[in-house]
Design an enzyme around this catalytic site. Structure first.
Site, PDB file in Angstrom:
ATOM      1  N   ASP A  78      -6.250  -2.560  16.590  1.00  0.00           N
ATOM      2  CA  ASP A  78      -7.633  -2.251  16.232  1.00  0.00           C
ATOM      3  C   ASP A  78      -8.621  -3.237  16.842  1.00  0.00           C
ATOM      4  OD1 ASP A  78      -6.752  -4.336  14.629  1.00  0.00           O
ATOM      5  OD2 ASP A  78      -6.746  -3.164  12.797  1.00  0.00           O
ATOM      6  N   ASN A 147      -5.856  -4.087   0.006  1.00  0.00           N
ATOM      7  CA  ASN A 147      -6.034  -2.713  -0.479  1.00  0.00           C
ATOM      8  C   ASN A 147      -4.974  -1.765   0.098  1.00  0.00           C
ATOM      9  OD1 ASN A 147      -6.817  -2.411   2.168  1.00  0.00           O
ATOM     10  ND2 ASN A 147      -8.874  -1.635   1.737  1.00  0.00           N
ATOM     11  N   HIS A 149      -4.254  -1.341   3.336  1.00  0.00           N
ATOM     12  CA  HIS A 149      -4.505  -0.773   4.667  1.00  0.00           C
ATOM     13  C   HIS A 149      -3.548  -1.356   5.713  1.00  0.00           C
ATOM     14  CE1 HIS A 149      -7.891  -3.881   5.837  1.00  0.00           C
ATOM     15  NE2 HIS A 149      -6.716  -4.314   6.236  1.00  0.00           N
ATOM     16  N   GLU A 154      -7.969   2.782   6.150  1.00  0.00           N
ATOM     17  CA  GLU A 154      -8.356   2.399   4.798  1.00  0.00           C
ATOM     18  C   GLU A 154      -7.881   3.436   3.775  1.00  0.00           C
ATOM     19  OE1 GLU A 154      -9.360  -0.494   4.457  1.00  0.00           O
ATOM     20  OE2 GLU A 154     -11.217  -1.011   5.495  1.00  0.00           O
TER      21      GLU A 154
HETATM   22  C1  F6R Z   1      -5.428  -6.561  11.929  1.00  0.00           C
HETATM   23  C2  F6R Z   1      -5.181  -5.445  11.037  1.00  0.00           C
HETATM   24  C3  F6R Z   1      -5.322  -5.570   9.549  1.00  0.00           C
HETATM   25  C4  F6R Z   1      -4.740  -6.844   8.975  1.00  0.00           C
HETATM   26  C5  F6R Z   1      -4.936  -6.898   7.485  1.00  0.00           C
HETATM   27  C6  F6R Z   1      -4.436  -8.208   6.888  1.00  0.00           C
HETATM   28  O1  F6R Z   1      -5.229  -6.161  13.272  1.00  0.00           O
HETATM   29  O2  F6R Z   1      -4.890  -4.407  11.509  1.00  0.00           O
HETATM   30  O3  F6R Z   1      -4.689  -4.457   8.949  1.00  0.00           O
HETATM   31  O4  F6R Z   1      -3.386  -6.921   9.300  1.00  0.00           O
HETATM   32  O5  F6R Z   1      -6.284  -6.757   7.172  1.00  0.00           O
HETATM   33  O6  F6R Z   1      -5.250  -9.237   7.357  1.00  0.00           O
HETATM   34  P1  F6R Z   1      -4.861 -10.766   7.129  1.00  0.00           P
HETATM   35  O7  F6R Z   1      -3.588 -10.980   7.852  1.00  0.00           O
HETATM   36  O8  F6R Z   1      -5.992 -11.543   7.740  1.00  0.00           O
HETATM   37  O9  F6R Z   1      -4.724 -10.938   5.660  1.00  0.00           O
END
Ligand code: F6R
Length: 252
Positions: A78, A147, A149, A154
């Site tokens: 992403d 959450n 995701h 989301e």
């Molecule tokens: C990042 C991504 C997100 C993160 C998720 C956890 O490329 O796709 O899904 O993996 O938000 O983020 P952290 O690791 O910062 O807690």
């Protein structure tokens, strides 16, 4: 590894480790073994804080002469929208800093969705087509949001298959504000791989640490398949490898 828990079909392996360093090292070893078996591996990569330990461990292995990235190709999950690649909050910038600039990967072989494409739909379609033409990722690295995701898919009433532009939830904006000077600066949109591309990976490596991830990890593994916990779709994937610490495993 202190405990091994198997998901419903034995398709999900969960390793619970004593520290973030230990889970990162184990996840990196999993990836390194696949890289050695297939030097022109296709890696699906993630950003955020969770995979930083993997990238550090892979860099150490590279520096020790154990890994060669010269034939590796990668597709990131992403990118914020709108954010240009040279912005130091962009996920392209993050990948360069945390991995690509530290190993011998050819940057021309690395892709991150564009955060500035004028025609976002076209960019998304081309991204999916390029990943499909490459045969999908051999290993897809994932973190998980508090959450539930994965990528920026989301919680919603449905799963989205294709790479798409998405409005970030308040929860995600708040969670990611720690990387920005203020919450106002967090982009409100992102371009994310959809579930089709994620599920097309041959193997999944998901890393999570800390108690803030405990509920999401439990819902992913032990709730039903439900788009309100996007990561729960992984219950339908044949090879999921989850590397977590004890606080993240608290509700299992
Ligand atoms: C990042 C991504 C997100 C993160 C998720 C956890 O490329 O796709 O899904 O993996 O938000 O983020 P952290 O690791 O910062 O807690």
């Amino acid at each position: 590894m202190e405990k091994l828990y198997y998901g419903y079909n034995g398709n999900i392996k969960v390793g619970i480790f004593g520290s973030y360093e230990a889970l990162s090292e184990a996840a990196a070893e999993f990836i390194a073994a696949r890289m050695k078996a297939k030097p022109d591996i296709i890696l699906g990569l993630a950003t955020g804080s969770s995979p930083v330990g993997i990238y550090d461990a892979l860099t150490r292995m590279y520096e020790a002469g154990e890994l060669d990235f010269s034939a590796v190709r990668s597709f990131n999950l992403d990118e914020y929208y709108p954010l240009p690649p040279e912005n130091d909050q962009s996920y392209r910038y993050f990948m360069n800093k945390n991995l690509f600039d530290r190993v011998n990967i050819d940057k021309a072989n690395t892709r991150v969705p564009s955060g500035v494409a004028a025609d976002v739909e076209k960019e998304c379609a081309e991204y999916d087509a390029a990943l499909a033409a490459a045969g999908g990722a051999d290993v897809q690295v994932l973190g998980i949001g508090g959450n539930g995701h994965i990528g920026f898919n989301e919680p919603d009433g449905f799963f989205t298959a294709a790479t798409h532009k998405v409005a970030l939830t308040e929860n995600t904006i708040k969670a990611n504000a720690r990387f920005f000077a203020s919450e106002e600066e967090v982009p409100r949109f992102a371009v994310t791989m959809g579930m089709g591309a994620i599920m097309s990976a041959k193997s999944i490596v998901l890393v999570a640490n800390g108690e803030a991830k405990a509920q999401a990890v439990a819902s992913m593994l032990t709730g039903g398949v439900d788009p309100l916990c996007p990561a729960s779709i992984l219950q339908l994937h044949p090879d999921v490898n989850v590397f977590i610490d004890e606080p993240a495993a608290k509700l299992l």
